[in-house]
Design an enzyme around this catalytic site. Sequence first.
Site, PDB file in Angstrom:
ATOM      1  N   GLY A  46       0.836  -1.199   0.000  1.00 51.82           N
ATOM      2  CA  GLY A  46       0.000   0.000   0.000  1.00 51.82           C
ATOM      3  C   GLY A  46       0.867   1.243   0.000  1.00 51.82           C
ATOM      4  O   GLY A  46       1.984   1.223   0.521  1.00 51.82           O
ATOM      5  N   GLN A  51       3.063   9.888   1.057  1.00 57.87           N
ATOM      6  CA  GLN A  51       4.400   9.289   1.165  1.00 57.87           C
ATOM      7  C   GLN A  51       5.320   9.654   0.011  1.00 57.87           C
ATOM      8  O   GLN A  51       6.529   9.514   0.097  1.00 57.87           O
ATOM      9  CB  GLN A  51       4.275   7.755   1.266  1.00 57.87           C
ATOM     10  N   CYS A  92       5.858  -0.185   7.172  1.00 57.51           N
ATOM     11  CA  CYS A  92       5.542   0.985   6.362  1.00 57.51           C
ATOM     12  C   CYS A  92       6.741   1.358   5.502  1.00 57.51           C
ATOM     13  O   CYS A  92       7.864   1.343   5.980  1.00 57.51           O
ATOM     14  CB  CYS A  92       5.186   2.145   7.291  1.00 57.51           C
ATOM     15  N   GLU A 135      -3.227   3.365   5.654  1.00 53.39           N
ATOM     16  CA  GLU A 135      -3.040   4.358   4.585  1.00 53.39           C
ATOM     17  C   GLU A 135      -3.853   5.627   4.844  1.00 53.39           C
ATOM     18  O   GLU A 135      -3.403   6.731   4.530  1.00 53.39           O
ATOM     19  CB  GLU A 135      -3.417   3.758   3.218  1.00 53.39           C
ATOM     20  N   HIS A 138      -1.983   7.991   6.880  1.00 49.18           N
ATOM     21  CA  HIS A 138      -1.012   8.800   6.118  1.00 49.18           C
ATOM     22  C   HIS A 138      -1.666  10.079   5.595  1.00 49.18           C
ATOM     23  O   HIS A 138      -1.083  11.155   5.650  1.00 49.18           O
ATOM     24  CB  HIS A 138      -0.454   8.014   4.925  1.00 49.18           C
TER      25      HIS A 138
HETATM   26 ZN    ZN Z   1       2.693   3.430   5.657  1.00 49.23          ZN
END
Ligand code: ZN
Length: 176
Positions: A46, A51, A92, A135, A138
């Site tokens: 993912g 990111q 992650c 996610e 994030h």
């Molecule tokens: Zn992550």
Amino acid sequence: MALLPILSFPDPRLRTIAKPVSEVTDEIRQLAADMFETMYEAPGIGLAATQVDQHIQLIVMDLSEDKTQPMVFINPKVTPLTAETQPYEEGCLSVPQIYDKVDRPSRVKINAMGLDGQAFEMEADGLLAVCIQHEMDHLDGKLFVDYLSPLKRQRAREKVEKIVRQRHKEQVPVKR
Ligand code: ZN
């Protein structure tokens, strides 16, 4: 297609709150394609736009072992369907080589839009429920290490900084 640089903890840009996508443009489709390429290359299951330093509500995911089930979530909303939580060992791409257990609701409802601009709704449990909640964090500027103790978080930070320094060294060509 292009590989995108992935931000790593504790980069402050990972704390940015993502904005909703107003329209699925060619630019968004290209970003999603690049994010898939980046995620598969990493490899990961993912990736949130946050990111890769793009602060819009876009998540790509593929939980299959053979890269055959790409999923895109645009402007996702996630609602727990149970108060029951389940621990799962998470990792992650922004916190490389750190794995630890996080408790999250075990069943959720996901409302999102696909790359075709169509809204969809699905229920999720197991790995999909874990991954979408990870996610979503994030997009809200949160990281899974935020759920760990300050000591564990500090250790993770030191380890990640070391790994990133090492990677950087490997990438810089040696001049003689
Ligand atoms: Zn992550």
